[in-house]
Structures are given as structure tokens and as C-alpha cells.
Design a protein around this motif. Structure first.
Motif, PDB file in Angstrom:
ATOM      1  N   ASP A   1      37.145  46.860  37.400  1.00  0.00           N
ATOM      2  CA  ASP A   1      38.468  46.239  37.533  1.00  0.00           C
ATOM      3  C   ASP A   1      38.335  44.750  37.823  1.00  0.00           C
ATOM      4  N   PRO A   2      39.005  43.893  37.035  1.00  0.00           N
ATOM      5  CA  PRO A   2      38.889  42.441  37.239  1.00  0.00           C
ATOM      6  C   PRO A   2      39.414  41.968  38.594  1.00  0.00           C
ATOM      7  N   THR A   3      40.428  42.610  39.124  1.00  0.00           N
ATOM      8  CA  THR A   3      40.941  42.219  40.449  1.00  0.00           C
ATOM      9  C   THR A   3      39.870  42.456  41.506  1.00  0.00           C
ATOM     10  N   ARG A   4      39.208  43.604  41.427  1.00  0.00           N
ATOM     11  CA  ARG A   4      38.154  43.896  42.405  1.00  0.00           C
ATOM     12  C   ARG A   4      36.978  42.938  42.243  1.00  0.00           C
TER      13      ARG A   4
ATOM     14  N   LEU B   1      42.899  37.602  51.043  1.00  0.00           N
ATOM     15  CA  LEU B   1      42.458  38.112  49.750  1.00  0.00           C
ATOM     16  C   LEU B   1      43.625  38.312  48.789  1.00  0.00           C
ATOM     17  N   ALA B   2      44.770  38.697  49.308  1.00  0.00           N
ATOM     18  CA  ALA B   2      45.942  38.964  48.474  1.00  0.00           C
ATOM     19  C   ALA B   2      46.609  37.694  47.961  1.00  0.00           C
TER      20      ALA B   2
ATOM     21  N   ILE C   1      50.263  40.681  43.221  1.00  0.00           N
ATOM     22  CA  ILE C   1      50.460  42.095  43.528  1.00  0.00           C
ATOM     23  C   ILE C   1      50.688  42.253  45.030  1.00  0.00           C
ATOM     24  N   SER C   2      51.178  43.419  45.404  1.00  0.00           N
ATOM     25  CA  SER C   2      51.550  43.655  46.799  1.00  0.00           C
ATOM     26  C   SER C   2      50.325  43.831  47.697  1.00  0.00           C
TER      27      SER C   2
ATOM     28  N   ILE D   1      46.524  45.552  47.105  1.00  0.00           N
ATOM     29  CA  ILE D   1      45.245  44.930  47.490  1.00  0.00           C
ATOM     30  C   ILE D   1      44.475  45.868  48.414  1.00  0.00           C
ATOM     31  N   SER D   2      45.172  46.509  49.327  1.00  0.00           N
ATOM     32  CA  SER D   2      44.525  47.459  50.236  1.00  0.00           C
ATOM     33  C   SER D   2      43.889  48.617  49.481  1.00  0.00           C
TER      34      SER D   2
END
Length: 123
Positions: free
Chosen positions: A15-18, A35-36, A41-42, A46-47
Motif C-alpha cells: 500500500d502506497p500510504t503505508r 503521520l496523518a 484520509i481520516s 491512518i490508525s
């Protein structure tokens, strides 16, 4: 590293976000809010990403007072890299053998072409 754990690492890295979160944590520890911040995104989303990274062993989470700090854990990345490097060496060896085989075939083809050119023409 157990194959199951390696699968978790690769799944987390898919996953690119991770991957972006891991890049940020490479600069130093950060809270969930920090980090968020760059993502549209909410905080709960992120959690959830952080939970996947934690399950894969790629981050550790430490609660200090009311803050939850996240830290990069490099060991699983090193183990995944070592696994990929082994495969890379295997494929490099195979490609080297294929190159040698193709060069031998090309040299043989060149010999065959030269023999055809030397044959007398009965015209």
C-alpha cells in the motif's frame, strides 16, 4: 523470518500510504496526528494503516502520557531485502547463462551465414 511474517511485510508494503508512513518514520518518531497530516484520509484510517504496519513488525507503538508515538522497526525490512537479494542473485545467474547461450547461438548463426556466403553460385 517465517514465510507468514514475510507475507505480512510484503502485504503491508503493497500500500502506497503505508510506504509513505514508513518513509516519514525513517526521519524520526511521530504521533498518529503527525503521520496523518499530509494525507486526505481520516485519523481512524491512518490508525488502521498503522495497525497493519505494527502487525507486520515494521513499526512499534509506544504510549507516553496521552501521546502514542510510532517508530520505524528496520529488522523486518532488512529480512525482506535479504530474501529479495537472494532471488535477485538466482535470476542474475540465470540471465547470465541465457546471455551466454544466446551469444553462442549468434556465433553459430554467424558461422552458418559465412558458410552460405562462401558457397559458389551456379548462375
Amino acid at each position: 523470518m517465517a514465510t507468514d511474517q514475510l507475507s505480512k511485510v510484503f502485504s503491508a508494503l503493497a500500500d502506497p500510504t503505508r510506504r509513505d508512513i514508513l518513509t516519514r518514520l525513517g526521519q524520526g518518531d511521530a504521533t498518529v496526528s503527525e503521520l496523518a497530516d499530509p494525507f486526505p484520509i481520516s485519523l481512524p484510517a491512518i490508525s488502521r494503516h498503522l495497525k497493519v504496519l505494527e502487525t507486520a513488525g515494521l513499526i512499534s507503538r509506544d504510549k507516553r502520557a496521552q501521546w502514542r508515538t510510532n517508530s520505524l522497526e528496520a529488522a523486518p525490512l532488512k529480512e525482506a531485502t535479504t530474501w529479495m537479494e537472494h532471488l535477485s542473485h538466482v535470476w542474475d545467474d540465470r540471465f547470465d547463462r541465457l546471455d551466454a547461450h544466446l551469444a553462442a547461438m549468434k556465433a553459430l548463426q554467424g558461422t552458418t551465414d559465412t558458410d552460405k556466403e562462401e558457397e559458389p553460385n551456379d548462375d
